[in-house]
Scaffold this active site. Structure first.
Site, mmCIF file in Angstrom:
data_model
loop_
_atom_site.group_PDB
_atom_site.id
_atom_site.type_symbol
_atom_site.label_atom_id
_atom_site.label_comp_id
_atom_site.label_asym_id
_atom_site.label_seq_id
_atom_site.Cartn_x
_atom_site.Cartn_y
_atom_site.Cartn_z
ATOM 1 N N GLU A 163 -7.153 -8.324 2.129
ATOM 2 C CA GLU A 163 -5.735 -8.149 1.786
ATOM 3 C C GLU A 163 -5.289 -6.823 2.366
ATOM 4 O O GLU A 163 -5.625 -5.765 1.831
ATOM 5 C CB GLU A 163 -5.549 -8.179 0.264
ATOM 6 N N CYS A 170 1.639 -2.776 -1.243
ATOM 7 C CA CYS A 170 1.328 -3.461 0.011
ATOM 8 C C CYS A 170 2.378 -4.485 0.400
ATOM 9 O O CYS A 170 2.534 -4.804 1.580
ATOM 10 C CB CYS A 170 -0.053 -4.112 -0.055
#
Length: 481
Positions: free
Chosen positions: A225, A259
């Site tokens: 990720e 993120c």
């Protein structure tokens, strides 16, 4: 980067502890390779109980680690979604575990086929500093639902949170089932060398490549990720104040240190001033002050603050126009470890803010003439972890969905897709690989083992050699055509 708060001696001890714990977890998994649904639910309830007990201590620790972590940011975006992930796993683990029936062709009858979801073994999780609860406890919940042992490496930049996590997990589980590790970069590097049965890493693309290289040596499958530059496309039909209300929280939550934070805005040509005015309306309504406002989170450390101010200087020196969205002095905020939302116009590709994931409250704005140009702009760059569309035009929404690639999408919202437990979450290309959350997360941490089973009747003997018998001719007639 900020200095490592852990001493070399502590790191050395942690490396030894990783070795012993990994061995112990491997042995524990072999002793109990398949927990029942009831046992898995009990493990998840143990985790939930521990989280509720340590909730306030975790929030206080996060505040210390950030210098100022808004209590709302910690509870709403870190603790609460972690708890929701546990509750979701408790609710669904029984159905996830059920074998999936599959079709058996006529040639192979009588028989049955099904997929059995088997625990992988020992799962490794490497967690970043920005959401240390959700990005450790969320995947932990799914890994436990899948019946695994779990080892978690926390970031060195959250030492206070790490200490509470170690105590919390230590009370809830034996180290041969779930273990938490702190320590600096050398510990993280060693952690990624272990032959885990699956390794999940959340962090930068640069470090993700290093983690994947180490995992490859053990043929360890990875879920990465990684983030990237997530765009927001504002449709020409959208009222600008409405459009900004759809993404402003995601950009300012955790001071943009997220993120899936909107990284840059694609704005219809001629509407940039309206966009900036709308940003000022919402930002100052949410945060009337920044410098002394506990609702506005600090930048995690001095190194990250300097990185952001250096990138801001770089953009300004290369011709960007700087628009402070707050009414306060930027310098005064910086002196307190904070950075208000700052919009940048007239940006160009040679600026660092247009090359790297920003991970902070800087907001470049790029004008476009038509939606095709906006889509081309996105597609000419590396595939992002998230993409956001602000528009009520269904045709525009569908055009963007069909003609762009990203890890996930929000329409008329931003970042909230991550909190949808039933949706898979993961990147694509430079923003990562694989996914977790939802049933896909359970499958990530499981081996989908195909099983073909026959009973007392063995019809296959009819087709044994020598070939050329009538049965063979019939098989060829029916199945080779």
């Amino acid at each position: 980067m900020a200095s490592n708060p852990y001493t070399p001696e502590q790191d050395e001890q942690l490396v030894s502890s990783i070795e012993q714990t990994f061995s112990d977890q491997k042995a524990a998994f072999l002793a109990t390779p398949y927990w029942s649904a009831e046992q898995r639910i009990a493990h998840l309830k143990q985790l939930r109980s521990a989280m509720m007990k340590y909730q306030n201590q975790l929030v206080t620790a996060l505040d210390k680690d950030f210098g100022n972590r808004a209590e709302g940011d910690s509870k709403m975006a870190d603790f609460m979604p972690s708890l929701m992930a546990v509750d979701y796993a408790i609710k669904h683990v029984k159905s996830w575990m059920k074998p999936s029936k599959r079709h058996v062709g006529m040639l192979f009858q009588p028989a049955k086929a099904y997929v059995m979801y088997q625990p992988l073994g020992v799962v490794g999780i490497i967690t970043p500093w920005n959401y240390p609860l959700y990005l450790s406890l969320g995947p932990l919940a799914t890994a436990l639902a899948a019946g695994n042992q779990v080892m978690i490496k926390m970031s060195e930049f959250t030492p206070n949170t790490n200490a509470v996590m170690e105590k919390m997990i230590g009370e809830a589980f034996g180290a041969n089932h779930v273990a938490i590790f702190a320590g600096g970069p050398t510990v993280a590097a060693h952690f990624s060398t272990k032959a885990f049965d699956h390794l999940l890493f959340t962090g930068s693309t640069r470090v993700g490549k290093l983690v994947m290289a180490e995992a490859a040596k053990n043929l360890t499958p990875v879920t990465l990720e990684l983030g990237g530059k997530s765009p927001t496309i504002i449709g020409d039909d959208m009222d600008m104040r409405d459009a900004v209300s759809r993404f402003i929280l995601a950009k300012t939550l955790n001071a943009g240190q997220t993120c899936v934070s909107p990284d840059y805005i694609l704005c219809p040509e001629g509407k940039t001033d309206d966009l900036i005015t709308a940003c000022k309306h919402w930002f100052n309504k949410m945060y009337p002050t920044v410098e002394g406002n506990n609702d506005y989170t600090s930048i995690i450390n001095q190194a990250q603050l300097e990185r952001l101010t250096n990138w801001l200087d770089d953009a300004q020196q290369k011709g960007a126009n700087v628009h402070c969205i707050s009414e306060e002095s930027v310098d005064a905020c910086i002196a307190k470890g904070k950075l208000p939302l700052i919009a940048l116009t007239n940006v160009t590709d040679d600026m660092i803010v247009m090359q790297e994931e920003i991970f902070g409250p800087l907001l470049p704005i790029v004008s476009y003439q038509d939606v095709e140009q906006a889509i081309t702009y996105v597609n000419e760059r590396e595939r992002p972890l998230a993409l956001y569309v602000c528009s009520h035009n269904k045709a525009l929404q569908e055009k963007v969905l069909r003609n762009t690639h990203s890890g996930g999408v929000c329409i008329n919202d931003a970042a909230m897709h991550v909190a949808q437990d039933d949706l898979p979450f993961g990147g694509i290309g430079a923003s990562g690989m694989g996914h977790y959350h939802g049933p896909e997360g359970f499958q990530t941490f499981s081996k989908a083992k195909g099983v073909f089973a026959k009973g007392k009747i063995n019809s296959a003997v009819q087709a044994f050699p020598p070939y050329g018998k009538l049965i063979h001719k019939l098989i060829y007639t029916f199945f080779i055509k």
